[in-house]
Write a protein that holds these residues in place. Structure first.
Motif, PDB file in Angstrom:
ATOM      1  N   SER A 103       7.052  23.796  54.670  1.00 58.20           N
ATOM      2  CA  SER A 103       7.914  23.806  55.985  1.00 58.20           C
ATOM      3  C   SER A 103       9.294  24.286  55.731  1.00 58.20           C
ATOM      4  O   SER A 103       9.876  25.289  56.410  1.00 58.20           O
ATOM      5  CB  SER A 103       7.983  22.394  56.500  1.00 58.20           C
ATOM      6  N   LEU A 104       9.898  23.912  54.610  1.00 54.22           N
ATOM      7  CA  LEU A 104      11.136  24.613  54.058  1.00 54.22           C
ATOM      8  C   LEU A 104      11.071  25.960  53.975  1.00 54.22           C
ATOM      9  O   LEU A 104      11.873  27.009  54.399  1.00 54.22           O
ATOM     10  CB  LEU A 104      11.730  23.910  52.975  1.00 54.22           C
ATOM     11  N   ARG A 105       9.849  26.349  53.091  1.00 59.14           N
ATOM     12  CA  ARG A 105       9.904  27.830  52.586  1.00 59.14           C
ATOM     13  C   ARG A 105       9.670  28.752  53.870  1.00 59.14           C
ATOM     14  O   ARG A 105      10.015  29.790  53.997  1.00 59.14           O
ATOM     15  CB  ARG A 105       8.655  27.940  51.808  1.00 59.14           C
ATOM     16  N   VAL A 106       8.878  28.302  54.825  1.00 61.37           N
ATOM     17  CA  VAL A 106       8.590  29.089  56.067  1.00 61.37           C
ATOM     18  C   VAL A 106       9.745  29.296  56.840  1.00 61.37           C
ATOM     19  O   VAL A 106       9.987  30.259  57.224  1.00 61.37           O
ATOM     20  CB  VAL A 106       7.489  28.448  56.555  1.00 61.37           C
ATOM     21  N   SER A 107      10.465  28.062  56.913  1.00 63.94           N
ATOM     22  CA  SER A 107      11.659  28.026  57.888  1.00 63.94           C
ATOM     23  C   SER A 107      12.890  28.934  57.261  1.00 63.94           C
ATOM     24  O   SER A 107      13.588  29.678  58.037  1.00 63.94           O
ATOM     25  CB  SER A 107      12.255  26.562  57.775  1.00 63.94           C
ATOM     26  N   GLU A 108      12.908  28.985  55.657  1.00 68.27           N
ATOM     27  CA  GLU A 108      13.851  29.802  55.236  1.00 68.27           C
ATOM     28  C   GLU A 108      13.516  31.399  55.295  1.00 68.27           C
ATOM     29  O   GLU A 108      14.580  32.200  55.525  1.00 68.27           O
ATOM     30  CB  GLU A 108      13.828  29.792  53.649  1.00 68.27           C
ATOM     31  N   MET A 109      12.010  31.607  55.449  1.00 71.55           N
ATOM     32  CA  MET A 109      11.603  32.930  55.445  1.00 71.55           C
ATOM     33  C   MET A 109      11.866  33.460  57.043  1.00 71.55           C
ATOM     34  O   MET A 109      12.417  34.522  57.186  1.00 71.55           O
ATOM     35  CB  MET A 109      10.382  33.051  55.300  1.00 71.55           C
ATOM     36  N   ILE A 110      11.916  32.716  57.889  1.00 73.31           N
ATOM     37  CA  ILE A 110      12.043  32.928  59.314  1.00 73.31           C
ATOM     38  C   ILE A 110      13.641  33.107  59.604  1.00 73.31           C
ATOM     39  O   ILE A 110      14.031  33.871  60.303  1.00 73.31           O
ATOM     40  CB  ILE A 110      11.489  31.847  60.207  1.00 73.31           C
ATOM     41  N   ASN A 111      14.453  32.192  58.859  1.00 72.17           N
ATOM     42  CA  ASN A 111      15.804  32.315  59.140  1.00 72.17           C
ATOM     43  C   ASN A 111      16.664  33.428  58.479  1.00 72.17           C
ATOM     44  O   ASN A 111      17.763  33.365  58.213  1.00 72.17           O
ATOM     45  CB  ASN A 111      16.283  30.864  59.166  1.00 72.17           C
ATOM     46  N   HIS A 112      15.836  33.996  57.532  1.00 71.98           N
ATOM     47  CA  HIS A 112      16.369  35.025  56.418  1.00 71.98           C
ATOM     48  C   HIS A 112      17.090  36.085  57.393  1.00 71.98           C
ATOM     49  O   HIS A 112      16.515  36.501  58.590  1.00 71.98           O
ATOM     50  CB  HIS A 112      15.398  35.629  55.532  1.00 71.98           C
ATOM     51  N   PRO A 113      18.406  36.542  57.064  1.00 66.54           N
ATOM     52  CA  PRO A 113      19.008  37.544  57.764  1.00 66.54           C
ATOM     53  C   PRO A 113      18.220  38.806  58.269  1.00 66.54           C
ATOM     54  O   PRO A 113      18.313  39.238  59.438  1.00 66.54           O
ATOM     55  CB  PRO A 113      20.290  37.888  57.062  1.00 66.54           C
ATOM     56  N   ILE A 114      17.411  39.221  57.224  1.00 69.32           N
ATOM     57  CA  ILE A 114      16.638  40.560  57.647  1.00 69.32           C
ATOM     58  C   ILE A 114      15.449  39.946  58.682  1.00 69.32           C
ATOM     59  O   ILE A 114      15.172  40.770  59.577  1.00 69.32           O
ATOM     60  CB  ILE A 114      16.097  40.954  56.301  1.00 69.32           C
ATOM     61  N   ALA A 115      14.849  39.044  58.515  1.00 72.37           N
ATOM     62  CA  ALA A 115      13.625  38.448  59.535  1.00 72.37           C
ATOM     63  C   ALA A 115      14.460  38.398  60.781  1.00 72.37           C
ATOM     64  O   ALA A 115      13.779  38.590  61.790  1.00 72.37           O
ATOM     65  CB  ALA A 115      12.935  37.299  59.021  1.00 72.37           C
ATOM     66  N   GLN A 116      15.743  37.836  60.817  1.00 68.89           N
ATOM     67  CA  GLN A 116      16.355  37.686  62.034  1.00 68.89           C
ATOM     68  C   GLN A 116      16.676  38.937  62.730  1.00 68.89           C
ATOM     69  O   GLN A 116      16.773  39.268  64.061  1.00 68.89           O
ATOM     70  CB  GLN A 116      17.394  36.801  61.915  1.00 68.89           C
ATOM     71  N   LEU A 117      17.269  39.942  61.929  1.00 62.02           N
ATOM     72  CA  LEU A 117      17.454  41.412  62.255  1.00 62.02           C
ATOM     73  C   LEU A 117      16.245  42.057  63.126  1.00 62.02           C
ATOM     74  O   LEU A 117      16.123  42.821  64.002  1.00 62.02           O
ATOM     75  CB  LEU A 117      18.172  42.141  61.334  1.00 62.02           C
ATOM     76  N   ARG A 118      15.245  41.897  62.084  1.00 64.01           N
ATOM     77  CA  ARG A 118      13.745  42.610  62.849  1.00 64.01           C
ATOM     78  C   ARG A 118      13.052  41.868  63.676  1.00 64.01           C
ATOM     79  O   ARG A 118      12.340  42.180  64.307  1.00 64.01           O
ATOM     80  CB  ARG A 118      12.860  42.637  61.389  1.00 64.01           C
ATOM     81  N   ARG A 119      13.501  40.518  63.934  1.00 66.95           N
ATOM     82  CA  ARG A 119      12.815  39.426  64.872  1.00 66.95           C
ATOM     83  C   ARG A 119      11.265  39.442  64.225  1.00 66.95           C
ATOM     84  O   ARG A 119      10.443  39.267  65.046  1.00 66.95           O
ATOM     85  CB  ARG A 119      12.819  39.916  65.920  1.00 66.95           C
ATOM     86  N   SER A 120      10.999  39.606  63.027  1.00 67.73           N
ATOM     87  CA  SER A 120       9.426  39.389  62.638  1.00 67.73           C
ATOM     88  C   SER A 120       9.755  39.055  61.252  1.00 67.73           C
ATOM     89  O   SER A 120      10.577  39.404  60.580  1.00 67.73           O
ATOM     90  CB  SER A 120       8.852  40.627  62.772  1.00 67.73           C
ATOM     91  N   VAL A 121       8.724  38.542  60.716  1.00 65.73           N
ATOM     92  CA  VAL A 121       8.475  37.827  59.339  1.00 65.73           C
ATOM     93  C   VAL A 121       6.924  37.967  58.956  1.00 65.73           C
ATOM     94  O   VAL A 121       6.270  37.473  59.573  1.00 65.73           O
ATOM     95  CB  VAL A 121       9.096  36.504  58.812  1.00 65.73           C
ATOM     96  N   THR A 122       6.728  38.202  57.661  1.00 65.89           N
ATOM     97  CA  THR A 122       5.261  37.970  57.323  1.00 65.89           C
ATOM     98  C   THR A 122       5.470  37.055  56.181  1.00 65.89           C
ATOM     99  O   THR A 122       6.006  36.906  55.277  1.00 65.89           O
ATOM    100  CB  THR A 122       4.614  39.372  56.656  1.00 65.89           C
TER     101      THR A 122
END
Length: 90
Positions: A8-27
């Motif tokens: 859960s922490l790993r997925v949350s960190e990936m979602i909240n990463h600045p690049i993911a937030q800028l793109r509004r997507s994450v894999t």
């Protein structure tokens, strides 16, 4: 820390990463250390989240996409259009 907490922490960190937030997507992808039960539970929670669009890719990765929330619109609008301070008349 349990496997569920770690995932859960790993997925949350990936979602909240600045690049993911800028793109509004994450894999995201399942690691060898992620348990099947934990992975399914986290993916279930994500799939039930109305604000997320979840796509299961051919290679087993999961792509999450989301739109800008109305609060984010208001914050940007408020920051960009703050009135200029008028000089003190004395």
């Amino acid at each position: 820390m349990t496997g569920m907490e770690r995932l859960s922490l790993r997925v949350s960190e990936m979602i909240n990463h600045p690049i993911a937030q800028l793109r509004r997507s994450v894999t995201i992808h399942k690691l060898d250390t992620d348990g099947d039960r934990e992975w399914e539970e986290v993916m279930g929670v994500l799939s039930e989240t109305d604000e997320l669009d979840m796509t299961i890719n051919d290679d087993g990765t999961i792509t999450l996409k989301w739109e800008m929330v109305a609060d984010e619109y208001r914050q940007v609008e408020a920051d960009e259009f703050e009135p200029e301070e008028e000089p003190v008349p004395f």
